[in-house]
Scaffold this motif. Structure first.
Motif, PDB file in Angstrom:
ATOM      1  N   HIS A 281      34.860 -25.568  27.592  1.00 35.18           N
ATOM      2  CA  HIS A 281      34.660 -24.286  26.592  1.00 35.18           C
ATOM      3  C   HIS A 281      33.275 -23.963  26.606  1.00 35.18           C
ATOM      4  CE1 HIS A 281      34.782 -21.651  23.216  1.00 35.18           C
ATOM      5  NE2 HIS A 281      33.906 -22.101  22.698  1.00 35.18           N
TER       6      HIS A 281
ATOM      7  N   SER B 262      32.008 -20.105  28.000  1.00 36.64           N
ATOM      8  CA  SER B 262      31.255 -19.174  27.168  1.00 36.64           C
ATOM      9  C   SER B 262      29.830 -18.773  28.140  1.00 36.64           C
ATOM     10  CB  SER B 262      30.693 -19.784  25.982  1.00 36.64           C
ATOM     11  OG  SER B 262      31.648 -20.312  25.029  1.00 36.64           O
TER      12      SER B 262
ATOM     13  N   GLU C   5      29.402 -14.507  29.229  1.00 33.19           N
ATOM     14  CA  GLU C   5      28.099 -13.942  29.038  1.00 33.19           C
ATOM     15  C   GLU C   5      27.426 -13.442  30.206  1.00 33.19           C
ATOM     16  OE1 GLU C   5      26.594 -12.780  26.066  1.00 33.19           O
ATOM     17  OE2 GLU C   5      28.197 -13.455  24.962  1.00 33.19           O
TER      18      GLU C   5
ATOM     19  N   ALA D 227      24.633 -17.280  24.690  1.00 26.95           N
ATOM     20  CA  ALA D 227      25.930 -18.142  24.615  1.00 26.95           C
ATOM     21  C   ALA D 227      25.851 -19.207  23.791  1.00 26.95           C
ATOM     22  CB  ALA D 227      26.482 -18.507  26.113  1.00 26.95           C
TER      23      ALA D 227
END
Length: 71
Positions: free
Chosen positions: A15, A19, A23, A61
């Motif tokens: 995860h 992220s 970004e 992020a």
């Protein structure tokens, strides 16, 4: 253009990697973002890469860039 590689702290799972990829991928010129959670590295491929924008996207992020690695 040579890829840019960063040492990033705070990543612990897929995860986190997703992220950062999301970004950084939004920055113009970025063609690929490779995140290695275990090695704490983010490698960005593309053209006319802006170091400040890449660092800012990683921070946005939620992670800290601690070093830029020569590739």
């Amino acid at each position: 253009m040579a890829p840019k590689q960063y040492t990033v702290t705070g990543m612990s799972c897929e995860h986190c990697a997703a992220s950062i990829r999301e970004e950084v991928s939004e920055i113009p010129g970025v063609s690929e973002v490779v995140v290695d959670v275990a090695a704490k590295s983010v490698t960005v491929h593309g053209t006319d890469l802006d170091d400040a924008r890449l660092r800012g996207a990683i921070v946005e992020a939620g992670y800290e860039v601690v070093d830029t690695v020569a590739v």
